[in-house]
Design a protein around this motif. Structure first.
Motif, PDB file in Angstrom:
ATOM      1  N   UNK A  81      -3.825   5.850  -0.773  1.00  0.00           N
ATOM      2  CA  UNK A  81      -3.553   6.129  -2.179  1.00  0.00           C
ATOM      3  C   UNK A  81      -2.115   5.742  -2.553  1.00  0.00           C
ATOM      4  N   UNK A  82      -1.186   5.924  -1.638  1.00  0.00           N
ATOM      5  CA  UNK A  82       0.194   5.509  -1.900  1.00  0.00           C
ATOM      6  C   UNK A  82       0.282   3.992  -2.065  1.00  0.00           C
ATOM      7  N   UNK A  83      -0.480   3.264  -1.266  1.00  0.00           N
ATOM      8  CA  UNK A  83      -0.465   1.803  -1.384  1.00  0.00           C
ATOM      9  C   UNK A  83      -1.040   1.374  -2.728  1.00  0.00           C
ATOM     10  N   UNK A  84      -2.172   1.962  -3.107  1.00  0.00           N
ATOM     11  CA  UNK A  84      -2.770   1.638  -4.399  1.00  0.00           C
ATOM     12  C   UNK A  84      -1.797   1.972  -5.534  1.00  0.00           C
ATOM     13  N   UNK A  90      -6.655  11.646  -8.587  1.00  0.00           N
ATOM     14  CA  UNK A  90      -5.856  11.904  -7.381  1.00  0.00           C
ATOM     15  C   UNK A  90      -4.839  10.792  -7.162  1.00  0.00           C
ATOM     16  N   UNK A  91      -5.252   9.543  -7.340  1.00  0.00           N
ATOM     17  CA  UNK A  91      -4.328   8.423  -7.141  1.00  0.00           C
ATOM     18  C   UNK A  91      -3.305   8.377  -8.268  1.00  0.00           C
ATOM     19  N   UNK A  92      -3.732   8.740  -9.475  1.00  0.00           N
ATOM     20  CA  UNK A  92      -2.784   8.785 -10.603  1.00  0.00           C
ATOM     21  C   UNK A  92      -1.643   9.759 -10.297  1.00  0.00           C
ATOM     22  N   UNK A  93      -1.972  10.902  -9.713  1.00  0.00           N
ATOM     23  CA  UNK A  93      -0.937  11.878  -9.365  1.00  0.00           C
ATOM     24  C   UNK A  93      -0.006  11.326  -8.287  1.00  0.00           C
ATOM     25  N   UNK A  94      -0.565  10.588  -7.351  1.00  0.00           N
ATOM     26  CA  UNK A  94       0.272   9.952  -6.330  1.00  0.00           C
ATOM     27  C   UNK A  94       1.190   8.917  -6.982  1.00  0.00           C
ATOM     28  N   UNK A 104      -1.292  -9.100   2.221  1.00  0.00           N
ATOM     29  CA  UNK A 104      -0.332  -9.960   1.523  1.00  0.00           C
ATOM     30  C   UNK A 104       0.247  -9.259   0.293  1.00  0.00           C
ATOM     31  N   UNK A 105      -0.610  -8.573  -0.445  1.00  0.00           N
ATOM     32  CA  UNK A 105      -0.141  -7.870  -1.644  1.00  0.00           C
ATOM     33  C   UNK A 105       0.817  -6.741  -1.276  1.00  0.00           C
ATOM     34  N   UNK A 106       0.482  -5.986  -0.242  1.00  0.00           N
ATOM     35  CA  UNK A 106       1.329  -4.860   0.163  1.00  0.00           C
ATOM     36  C   UNK A 106       2.704  -5.354   0.608  1.00  0.00           C
ATOM     37  N   UNK A 107       2.714  -6.324   1.504  1.00  0.00           N
ATOM     38  CA  UNK A 107       3.991  -6.787   2.044  1.00  0.00           C
ATOM     39  C   UNK A 107       4.759  -7.645   1.041  1.00  0.00           C
ATOM     40  N   UNK A 108       4.093  -8.037  -0.053  1.00  0.00           N
ATOM     41  CA  UNK A 108       4.762  -8.783  -1.107  1.00  0.00           C
ATOM     42  C   UNK A 108       5.347  -7.911  -2.196  1.00  0.00           C
ATOM     43  N   UNK A 109       5.263  -6.599  -2.048  1.00  0.00           N
ATOM     44  CA  UNK A 109       5.870  -5.703  -3.032  1.00  0.00           C
ATOM     45  C   UNK A 109       7.380  -5.915  -3.083  1.00  0.00           C
ATOM     46  N   UNK A 110       7.999  -5.689  -4.232  1.00  0.00           N
ATOM     47  CA  UNK A 110       9.461  -5.789  -4.313  1.00  0.00           C
ATOM     48  C   UNK A 110      10.123  -4.826  -3.329  1.00  0.00           C
ATOM     49  N   UNK A 111      11.290  -5.198  -2.849  1.00  0.00           N
ATOM     50  CA  UNK A 111      11.981  -4.379  -1.854  1.00  0.00           C
ATOM     51  C   UNK A 111      12.166  -2.926  -2.284  1.00  0.00           C
ATOM     52  N   UNK A 127       8.957   5.837   3.892  1.00  0.00           N
ATOM     53  CA  UNK A 127       8.921   7.190   4.449  1.00  0.00           C
ATOM     54  C   UNK A 127       7.546   7.835   4.323  1.00  0.00           C
ATOM     55  N   UNK A 128       6.903   7.859   3.126  1.00  0.00           N
ATOM     56  CA  UNK A 128       5.579   8.490   3.066  1.00  0.00           C
ATOM     57  C   UNK A 128       4.541   7.799   3.940  1.00  0.00           C
ATOM     58  N   UNK A 129       4.570   6.466   4.038  1.00  0.00           N
ATOM     59  CA  UNK A 129       3.594   5.798   4.897  1.00  0.00           C
ATOM     60  C   UNK A 129       3.842   6.130   6.361  1.00  0.00           C
ATOM     61  N   UNK A 130       5.098   6.295   6.737  1.00  0.00           N
ATOM     62  CA  UNK A 130       5.417   6.728   8.099  1.00  0.00           C
ATOM     63  C   UNK A 130       4.871   8.132   8.353  1.00  0.00           C
TER      64      UNK A 130
END
Length: 422
Positions: A252-255, A294-298, A220-227, A235-238
């Protein structure tokens, strides 16, 4: 063409051809890569012994397919520059779709202007492979192909079934269908990997990803992100859904995006300095300094993309396609016919977007509906049905979904398959 000769000439069995996928991937160096990996194998280990036997008994053959690598290059050239396209669910707006269609039509027209384009296809590549077989003095082609390489292998086997030796097709496309059908499965198959594999994995390991313990809440949180953030993530998740070793970076991109959403809410997202400082001050994963950094760099990289996409776009890029991309489009669009009705694609995008909001937009990257050149006759699958081909497939393979692989396996009664569930 490049050949790595069998190391034991007395027991040589033949030549093994490779295709690493694409279309448009250059396979010239693939034999060298395999040799380097296998040459250090332990002969005392059963797998190592088999790998060394492969090097001993087969010449390894790599080649540059037409249009790319060391072959004559295909380049689709245009003076026009791309229009910005929003790949979030908001991208269904009519003006955005017009921008996407402009880009795709321009690429198609650029390819049409190159006289080489009609001669770049799986049919011509398969016939080139048979020419290489004859030049090498081989009676049969032994073959190993991955994703697109399975389509090419099936094409060759359907044209020349009596010239096929051993054939391994790893991660198979549905050769009984069309290019369009295979690629139209991607929104569903990429979303399935996200929904059924990656998000549950993250919530089983909250200490590693900081994404909580509830898969439903994370979804729910992921799909509720602003457009705009969904656009930046698409693109990166693909791209990070192709290989298991990218799972950590995918999550890490999602976080990073979820943290960025929080940092942007209190003020204007254009306050770049405040957001950057917020990234530095945020704790992404408590108790693990290395993962936290690592996530901070992402997060910085995701925000860089956000700035370039939404706050300070660079000058538009040229729509000229390099040889790899040009070959990719030529093969994809020449091999089988595409639906050219624009209304069909608009309806399909509107149908897919609610269920697959992060991945529906991959269908906006397809000039084939605007393709008017070339075109070849795909051979029927019937001639290869007698062949004892080995297929390999995993259940959660995003770019080569199991439905297509199942269809190919079902159409080949003499084939065998290794299937990896989970």
């Amino acid at each position: 063409m490049l050949r790595v000769a069998a190391t034991d000439a007395a027991h040589r069995q033949g030549a093994l051809f490779f295709n690493p996928g694409g279309p448009g991937q250059d396979g010239l160096a693939t034999p060298v890569e395999f040799f380097q990996i296998f040459a250090g194998s332990d002969p005392a280990h059963s797998q190592g012994a088999l790998q060394l036997r492969l090097l001993a008994e087969f010449d390894l053959i790599g080649f540059s397919p037409r249009g790319t690598g060391d072959s004559t290059a295909l380049t689709c050239v245009t003076p026009l520059r791309e229009r910005a396209v929003d790949y979030s669910p908001a991208g269904l707006a009519a003006q955005n779709l017009e921008s996407a269609f402009f880009n795709l039509a321009t690429i198609a027209e650029a390819c049409h202007r190159n006289p080489l384009t009609p001669f770049i296809s799986s049919d011509t590549t398969a016939r080139d492979m048979d020419l290489l077989r004859a030049v090498l003095g081989e009676q049969r082609v032994n073959y190993f192909g991955v994703p697109y390489g399975t389509w090419l292998g099936a094409w060759y086997a359907s044209l020349f079934p009596d010239r096929v030796g051993r054939m391994l097709l790893d991660s198979s496309w549905d050769f009984g269908s069309t290019m369009e059908h295979n690629f139209n499965q991607h929104p569903k198959s990429f979303h399935r990997v996200l929904d059924e594999v990656l998000l549950p994995y993250a919530t089983r390991h909250p200490e590693a990803f900081g994404l909580g313990t509830s898969t439903a809440s994370l979804r729910t949180a992921l799909l509720g992100l602003p457009d705009p953030l969904l656009d930046v993530l698409s693109l990166p998740l693909f791209e990070l859904s192709y290989y298991a070793w990218d799972a950590e970076r995918h999550l890490d991109h999602i976080k990073a995006a979820l943290v960025l959403q929080r940092l942007m809410e209190p003020g204007e997202p254009s306050d770049e300095g405040r957001v950057r400082q917020g990234i530095e001050d945020s704790v992404f994963v408590a108790g693990d300094v290395q993962r936290d950094q690592a996530i901070r760099e992402v997060a910085h990289a995701v925000f860089d993309s956000y700035v370039q996409r939404w706050l300070a776009p660079p000058p538009p890029k040229s729509l000229t396609q390099d040889p790899m991309a040009s070959t990719y489009w030529a093969v994809r669009c020449n091999d089988t016919p595409s639906t050219r009705d624009r209304a069909y694609w608009v309806d399909l995008l509107h149908t897919l977007a609610p269920d697959y909001p992060l991945f529906y937009s991959v269908l906006l990257d397809n000039p084939c509906p605007f393709w008017t050149t070339g075109g070849v006759q795909k051979p029927p699958i019937t001639p290869m049905q007698k062949l004892d081909i080995l297929l390999v497939q995993s259940q959660f393979d995003a770019p080569t979904p199991k439905e297509g692989a199942d269809a190919l396996f079902a159409a080949l009664p003499a084939a065998h398959r290794v299937y990896v569930p989970g």
